[in-house]
Design a protein around this motif. Structure first.
Motif, short mmCIF file in Angstrom:
data_model
loop_
_atom_site.label_atom_id
_atom_site.label_comp_id
_atom_site.label_asym_id
_atom_site.label_seq_id
_atom_site.Cartn_x
_atom_site.Cartn_y
_atom_site.Cartn_z
N THR A 28 -7.17 -5.98 11.05
CA THR A 28 -8.11 -5.16 11.82
C THR A 28 -8.53 -3.89 11.09
OG1 THR A 28 -6.23 -4.11 12.91
CG2 THR A 28 -7.24 -6.00 14.02
N THR A 29 -7.63 -3.29 10.32
CA THR A 29 -7.96 -2.00 9.69
C THR A 29 -8.08 -2.09 8.18
OG1 THR A 29 -5.61 -1.41 9.53
CG2 THR A 29 -6.77 -0.74 11.53
N GLY A 30 -7.80 -3.24 7.60
CA GLY A 30 -7.90 -3.38 6.16
C GLY A 30 -6.67 -2.84 5.45
N ARG A 31 -6.86 -2.47 4.20
CA ARG A 31 -5.75 -2.04 3.36
C ARG A 31 -5.54 -0.53 3.46
NH1 ARG A 31 -5.67 -4.17 -2.68
NH2 ARG A 31 -5.17 -6.05 -1.47
N SER A 32 -4.29 -0.14 3.60
CA SER A 32 -3.92 1.28 3.63
C SER A 32 -2.82 1.50 2.61
CB SER A 32 -3.43 1.70 5.02
OG SER A 32 -4.45 1.54 5.98
N SER A 33 -2.85 2.66 1.95
CA SER A 33 -1.82 2.98 0.96
C SER A 33 -1.36 4.42 1.14
CB SER A 33 -2.34 2.76 -0.46
OG SER A 33 -3.41 3.65 -0.75
N ASN A 34 -0.14 4.68 0.68
CA ASN A 34 0.46 5.99 0.88
C ASN A 34 1.31 6.31 -0.35
OD1 ASN A 34 1.77 8.26 1.75
ND2 ASN A 34 2.97 7.26 3.33
N LEU A 35 1.07 7.49 -0.95
CA LEU A 35 1.86 7.98 -2.07
C LEU A 35 2.50 9.30 -1.66
CD1 LEU A 35 2.73 7.96 -5.08
CD2 LEU A 35 0.60 9.21 -5.57
N HIS A 36 3.83 9.39 -1.75
CA HIS A 36 4.47 10.66 -1.42
C HIS A 36 5.70 10.90 -2.29
CE1 HIS A 36 6.20 7.65 1.28
NE2 HIS A 36 7.18 8.47 1.63
N PHE A 37 6.11 12.17 -2.31
CA PHE A 37 7.18 12.64 -3.18
C PHE A 37 8.22 13.38 -2.35
CE2 PHE A 37 3.10 12.66 -5.29
CZ PHE A 37 3.32 11.94 -6.45
N GLY A 38 9.42 13.51 -2.89
CA GLY A 38 10.44 14.25 -2.16
C GLY A 38 11.81 14.01 -2.75
N ASP A 64 -1.08 11.40 -1.07
CA ASP A 64 -2.38 10.80 -0.78
C ASP A 64 -2.20 9.65 0.21
OD1 ASP A 64 -5.29 10.33 -1.33
OD2 ASP A 64 -4.50 8.41 -2.03
N ILE A 65 -3.09 9.60 1.18
CA ILE A 65 -3.14 8.47 2.11
C ILE A 65 -4.57 7.95 2.13
CG2 ILE A 65 -2.92 7.70 4.49
CD1 ILE A 65 -0.79 9.73 4.94
N SER A 66 -4.75 6.66 1.87
CA SER A 66 -6.07 6.07 1.94
C SER A 66 -6.08 5.01 3.03
CB SER A 66 -6.44 5.44 0.59
OG SER A 66 -5.56 4.39 0.27
N GLY A 67 -7.26 4.76 3.55
CA GLY A 67 -7.37 3.79 4.63
C GLY A 67 -7.04 4.42 5.97
N ASP A 68 -6.46 3.62 6.85
CA ASP A 68 -6.10 4.08 8.19
C ASP A 68 -4.84 4.94 8.14
OD1 ASP A 68 -5.58 4.49 10.84
OD2 ASP A 68 -5.37 2.37 11.36
N LYS A 69 -4.99 6.25 8.29
CA LYS A 69 -3.86 7.17 8.16
C LYS A 69 -2.84 7.02 9.29
CE LYS A 69 -6.42 10.64 5.55
NZ LYS A 69 -6.80 12.07 5.42
N THR A 70 -3.26 6.49 10.43
CA THR A 70 -2.33 6.36 11.55
C THR A 70 -1.26 5.30 11.30
OG1 THR A 70 -3.72 4.71 12.68
CG2 THR A 70 -4.16 7.03 13.14
N ILE A 71 -1.51 4.42 10.31
CA ILE A 71 -0.56 3.36 10.00
C ILE A 71 0.80 3.94 9.62
CG2 ILE A 71 -0.02 1.50 8.40
CD1 ILE A 71 -2.12 0.75 10.46
N PHE A 72 0.81 5.10 8.95
CA PHE A 72 2.03 5.66 8.41
C PHE A 72 2.59 6.81 9.24
CE2 PHE A 72 -0.63 4.16 4.86
CZ PHE A 72 0.18 3.16 4.36
N ALA A 73 2.00 7.06 10.40
CA ALA A 73 2.36 8.24 11.17
C ALA A 73 3.82 8.26 11.60
CB ALA A 73 1.46 8.35 12.41
N SER A 74 4.40 7.10 11.93
CA SER A 74 5.73 7.08 12.52
C SER A 74 6.86 6.97 11.52
CB SER A 74 5.85 5.93 13.53
OG SER A 74 5.73 4.68 12.85
N ASP A 75 6.53 6.61 10.25
CA ASP A 75 7.65 6.39 9.32
C ASP A 75 7.48 6.99 7.93
OD1 ASP A 75 5.66 4.68 8.52
OD2 ASP A 75 6.92 2.89 8.45
#
Length: 227
Positions: A28-38, A64-75
């Motif tokens: 439904t939302t296509g491809r989403s990606s997430n890059l983070h550091f810590g 950086d977050i591309s695509g649907d940003k809500t995909i990664f909101a909870s984790d």
């Protein structure tokens, strides 16, 4: 150590830097990606007449977050820091008591470390090794720290949270209790048993056994039950 000063001076520091990249595809939302550091930084004092104290800080920064940003909101979408561990441990003979914020890793009561911020609990754990070839852990927790707070920050310690498989909130007003045992008294056999009671919400049971046949092929047979 003989003095508190020596206990703090001879304490140990450890830490880790991390970088994660996740990519997910949805119809439904296509491809989403997430890059983070810590990473994390941990400090624990040396033993002072059976007492030790420790703390762990976790840091996460979303690059950086591309695509649907809500995909990664909870984790995964978390920028900031959190003190996930802050505990005092007392050890005497074969028993250790740890109180405060802490990481716990048992089959039914565990904080996942598969994302930048590892989940933690607030409570008390008691570990005993008096029974030969057996470790027993009793635990009580009343707060849980999620990976994120759902609004771009690391999770806070809270009594109310949703499980990954349900939208219904669990509220630990009366906490959760657990008893866990690991036994290796039979040669080549390791068994685990656990009972968990999240008061007013659910009870769960766990058992497994792994037997090493001991052949040159190093074959093992395992059985597991979760109820």
């Amino acid at each position: 150590e003989d003095t508190l000063k020596e206990a703090f001076q001879n304490g140990k520091v450890k830490g880790e830097l991390r970088s994660y990249y996740f990519q997910e595809d949805y119809d439904t939302t296509g491809r989403s990606s997430n890059l983070h550091f810590g990473g994390f930084l941990n400090y624990e004092t040396a033993n002072f007449y059976g007492l030790t104290a420790g703390a762990t800080f976790q840091v996460s920064s979303v690059g950086d977050i591309s695509g649907d940003k809500t995909i990664f909101a909870s984790d995964e979408d978390a920028s900031g820091s959190v003190m996930s561990e802050s505990f005092l441990t007392y050890t005497r003979a074969n028993t250790s008591i740890k109180a405060g914020r802490q990481f716990i890793g048992t089959p039914l009561l565990a904080g996942s470390g598969s994302r930048m911020v590892r989940q933690a609990f607030q409570g008390v754990t008691v570990v005993n090794n008096d029974i030969p070839d057996t470790k027993v852990i009793a635990a009580y927790v009343n707060r849980f720290q999620k990976r994120t707070n759902g609004a771009g920050n690391p999770g806070e310690f809270t009594r109310s949270f949703n499980t990954n498989s349900s939208s219904d909130a669990i509220t630990l007003e009366d906490g959760a209790y657990s008893v866990y045992a690991e036994n290796k008294s039979i040669t080549n056999l390791t068994a685990h048993l656990q009972y968990l009671n999240a008061v007013d919400f659910f009870k769960s049971y766990y058992a497994d056994a792994t037997y090493n046949v001991g052949t040159k092929a190093n074959v093992t047979v395992t059985g597991q039950y979760i109820g």
